[in-house]
Write a protein that holds these residues in place. Structure first.
Motif, PDB file in Angstrom:
ATOM      1  N   GLN A 194      24.506 -10.395 -28.226  1.00  0.00           N
ATOM      2  CA  GLN A 194      25.862 -10.947 -28.139  1.00  0.00           C
ATOM      3  C   GLN A 194      25.799 -12.271 -28.655  1.00  0.00           C
ATOM      4  O   GLN A 194      26.696 -12.787 -29.168  1.00  0.00           O
ATOM      5  CB  GLN A 194      26.266 -11.067 -26.428  1.00  0.00           C
ATOM      6  N   SER A 195      24.658 -13.118 -28.492  1.00  0.00           N
ATOM      7  CA  SER A 195      24.690 -14.474 -28.663  1.00  0.00           C
ATOM      8  C   SER A 195      24.390 -14.568 -30.184  1.00  0.00           C
ATOM      9  O   SER A 195      25.315 -15.476 -30.739  1.00  0.00           O
ATOM     10  CB  SER A 195      23.566 -15.359 -27.988  1.00  0.00           C
TER      11      SER A 195
ATOM     12  N   SER B 190      26.145 -12.111 -32.157  1.00  0.00           N
ATOM     13  CA  SER B 190      27.114 -11.810 -32.866  1.00  0.00           C
ATOM     14  C   SER B 190      28.219 -12.749 -32.992  1.00  0.00           C
ATOM     15  O   SER B 190      29.195 -12.549 -33.548  1.00  0.00           O
ATOM     16  CB  SER B 190      27.674 -10.548 -32.042  1.00  0.00           C
ATOM     17  N   SER B 191      28.280 -13.872 -32.202  1.00  0.00           N
ATOM     18  CA  SER B 191      29.078 -14.798 -32.273  1.00  0.00           C
ATOM     19  C   SER B 191      28.576 -15.692 -33.292  1.00  0.00           C
ATOM     20  O   SER B 191      27.533 -16.053 -33.640  1.00  0.00           O
ATOM     21  CB  SER B 191      29.114 -15.700 -31.029  1.00  0.00           C
TER      22      SER B 191
ATOM     23  N   PHE C 190      29.314 -21.409 -26.646  1.00  0.00           N
ATOM     24  CA  PHE C 190      30.428 -21.741 -27.668  1.00  0.00           C
ATOM     25  C   PHE C 190      30.284 -23.063 -27.747  1.00  0.00           C
ATOM     26  O   PHE C 190      30.117 -23.783 -27.021  1.00  0.00           O
ATOM     27  CB  PHE C 190      31.660 -20.993 -27.231  1.00  0.00           C
TER      28      PHE C 190
ATOM     29  N   ALA D 156      35.061 -14.939 -33.561  1.00  0.00           N
ATOM     30  CA  ALA D 156      34.579 -15.717 -32.512  1.00  0.00           C
ATOM     31  C   ALA D 156      35.718 -15.412 -31.357  1.00  0.00           C
ATOM     32  O   ALA D 156      35.541 -15.291 -30.047  1.00  0.00           O
ATOM     33  CB  ALA D 156      34.740 -17.030 -32.839  1.00  0.00           C
TER      34      ALA D 156
ATOM     35  N   SER E  67      34.595 -12.174 -29.623  1.00  0.00           N
ATOM     36  CA  SER E  67      33.362 -12.562 -28.689  1.00  0.00           C
ATOM     37  C   SER E  67      33.757 -13.428 -27.456  1.00  0.00           C
ATOM     38  O   SER E  67      33.336 -13.075 -26.364  1.00  0.00           O
ATOM     39  CB  SER E  67      32.415 -13.175 -29.482  1.00  0.00           C
ATOM     40  N   ILE E  68      34.825 -14.400 -27.300  1.00  0.00           N
ATOM     41  CA  ILE E  68      35.279 -15.019 -26.323  1.00  0.00           C
ATOM     42  C   ILE E  68      35.971 -14.119 -25.238  1.00  0.00           C
ATOM     43  O   ILE E  68      35.680 -14.224 -24.015  1.00  0.00           O
ATOM     44  CB  ILE E  68      36.286 -16.151 -27.046  1.00  0.00           C
TER      45      ILE E  68
ATOM     46  N   ARG F  23      33.096 -11.868 -23.702  1.00  0.00           N
ATOM     47  CA  ARG F  23      32.067 -12.519 -22.816  1.00  0.00           C
ATOM     48  C   ARG F  23      32.692 -13.445 -21.837  1.00  0.00           C
ATOM     49  O   ARG F  23      32.173 -13.599 -20.812  1.00  0.00           O
ATOM     50  CB  ARG F  23      31.149 -13.519 -23.790  1.00  0.00           C
TER      51      ARG F  23
END
Length: 224
Positions: free
Chosen positions: A139-140, A142-143, A177, A205, A208-209, A212
């Motif tokens: 996840q980290s 992919s951002s 972020f 982004a 992803s926001i 997450r």
């Protein structure tokens, strides 16, 4: 004329007759209460009924007298039988299970099947821990990374109170972020995530926001 002399005379005669009938009736006094007919109540004499003596009922021959020998010996002098209120243990045919001996306990402790199950459980727990770590890392990764010279950013909110904007910024910063704020002319504080070099990075982004931080953003183009 519509009516002749004969009709007028007939009308006058009729009116005089009516006056002769109703005027005396209206002017007369009512009869005294004593002269009025009174209601009469007649009480009839009661009817004589023949009375007879009824014989006492007799016990049927099919019913036997209670014998003194059938009375339990534990009865009181008043005829009451005492009741045992102490609980009794129910009787059963099942035998009690004997306690496990020391050798049986040792055998259960050395059961290879139980050891194998414990090993599998520990392996699954460690696997789940590694999977969660890998998911976090993915996840980290992919951002997309922010670019200071980028012209695209994700607008995540505008607030009239700076404290609310600061709280949202701290939440997104905790998720990894890059967050910055700008004050607008209408005393509003806008929170942005970014900036990013391309619109594709901004879309990634924003997705992803949402995943997450559960915050819906808006991709905007920013200028200095």
């Amino acid at each position: 004329m519509k009516y002749g002399k004969t009709e007028r005379i007939s009308g006058i005669v009729i009116l005089l007759a009516l006056l002769a009938i109703f005027v005396p009736w209206l002017m007369s006094d009512p009869a005294p209460r004593e002269e009025r007919p009174q209601p009469s109540f007649v009480i009839e004499k009661p009817t004589e009924v023949e009375r007879r003596d009824v014989p006492a009922p007799e016990r049927p021959s099919t019913v036997n007298e209670p014998s003194l020998s059938s009375t339990p010996s534990s009865a009181n002098s008043d005829g009451y039988i005492p009741i045992d209120v102490s609980p009794r243990t129910p009787q059963t045919d099942q035998a009690q299970r004997p306690a496990a001996s020391g050798s049986d306990a040792a055998t259960s402790d050395n059961d290879p099947i139980a050891d194998l199950m414990a090993t599998n459980n520990s392996g699954s727990n460690s696997g789940s821990g590694s999977n969660s770590t890998s998911n976090t890392a993915s996840q980290s990764s992919s951002s997309p990374s922010a670019s200071p010279q980028g012209q695209w950013a994700v607008q995540v909110g505008s607030f009239g109170e700076a404290a609310n904007a600061r709280r949202l910024g701290e939440q997104l910063s905790g998720e990894g972020f890059t967050v910055y704020q700008r004050e607008r002319d209408n005393n509003m504080t806008t929170v942005f995530v970014g900036p990013y070099a391309t619109s594709e990075d901004g879309d990634a982004a924003m997705t992803s926001i949402k995943e997450r931080a559960n915050v819906q953003g808006l991709l905007v183009r920013v200028r200095d």
